[in-house]
Design a protein around this motif. Sequence first.
Motif, PDB file in Angstrom:
ATOM      1  N   ASN A  14       0.741  -1.136  -0.076  1.00 19.94           N
ATOM      2  CA  ASN A  14       0.061  -0.040  -0.094  1.00 19.94           C
ATOM      3  C   ASN A  14       0.951   1.273   0.019  1.00 19.94           C
ATOM      4  O   ASN A  14       1.513   1.454   1.014  1.00 19.94           O
ATOM      5  CB  ASN A  14      -0.813  -0.082   1.225  1.00 19.94           C
ATOM      6  CG  ASN A  14      -1.788   0.979   1.360  1.00 19.94           C
ATOM      7  OD1 ASN A  14      -1.578   2.207   0.782  1.00 19.94           O
ATOM      8  ND2 ASN A  14      -2.991   0.999   1.837  1.00 19.94           N
ATOM      9  N   LYS A  58       0.102   4.379  -0.325  1.00 17.28           N
ATOM     10  CA  LYS A  58      -0.340   5.701   0.535  1.00 17.28           C
ATOM     11  C   LYS A  58       0.045   5.375   1.806  1.00 17.28           C
ATOM     12  O   LYS A  58       0.464   6.153   2.651  1.00 17.28           O
ATOM     13  CB  LYS A  58      -1.750   5.738   0.629  1.00 17.28           C
ATOM     14  CG  LYS A  58      -2.198   6.526  -1.179  1.00 17.28           C
ATOM     15  CD  LYS A  58      -3.552   6.561  -1.169  1.00 17.28           C
ATOM     16  CE  LYS A  58      -3.738   7.174  -2.413  1.00 17.28           C
ATOM     17  NZ  LYS A  58      -5.206   7.518  -2.965  1.00 17.28           N
ATOM     18  N   GLY A  68       2.335   7.651   4.115  1.00 21.44           N
ATOM     19  CA  GLY A  68       1.863   8.188   5.315  1.00 21.44           C
ATOM     20  C   GLY A  68       2.457   7.656   6.589  1.00 21.44           C
ATOM     21  O   GLY A  68       2.723   8.614   7.536  1.00 21.44           O
ATOM     22  N   ASP A 122       9.623   5.001   3.279  1.00 19.61           N
ATOM     23  CA  ASP A 122       9.628   5.565   1.801  1.00 19.61           C
ATOM     24  C   ASP A 122      11.034   6.419   1.499  1.00 19.61           C
ATOM     25  O   ASP A 122      11.188   7.561   1.981  1.00 19.61           O
ATOM     26  CB  ASP A 122       8.548   6.946   1.808  1.00 19.61           C
ATOM     27  CG  ASP A 122       8.688   7.762   0.549  1.00 19.61           C
ATOM     28  OD1 ASP A 122       8.955   7.283  -0.309  1.00 19.61           O
ATOM     29  OD2 ASP A 122       7.956   8.734   0.804  1.00 19.61           O
TER      30      ASP A 122
END
Length: 85
Positions: free
Chosen positions: A15, A17, A21, A53
């Motif tokens: 995922n 996103k 996040g 990330d």
Amino acid sequence: AIDFFGEALKHNPKNGKAKIGLSQAFLAKGDKLYEASDKQNAVSAYAEAVKSDASNFTAYVKLGQIYEDLNDKSKAVESYEKALR
């Protein structure tokens, strides 16, 4: 937020996103720790941010700044170089 995004990633590790996040949540945690002069734990939080990330430019720059504060020039340069990739 860290728990929320971490839980989302347990259910779906791909995922994107949730990864972003989680990275942003660790970035915010690092900022609070840095403001409290807790540089070692701020380093850990920013490291988690880039782990979540790898394109998190801001986290790499903040790592570089902390390493400069800690007089670890080689790690500072390494962090800045990663920010530019």
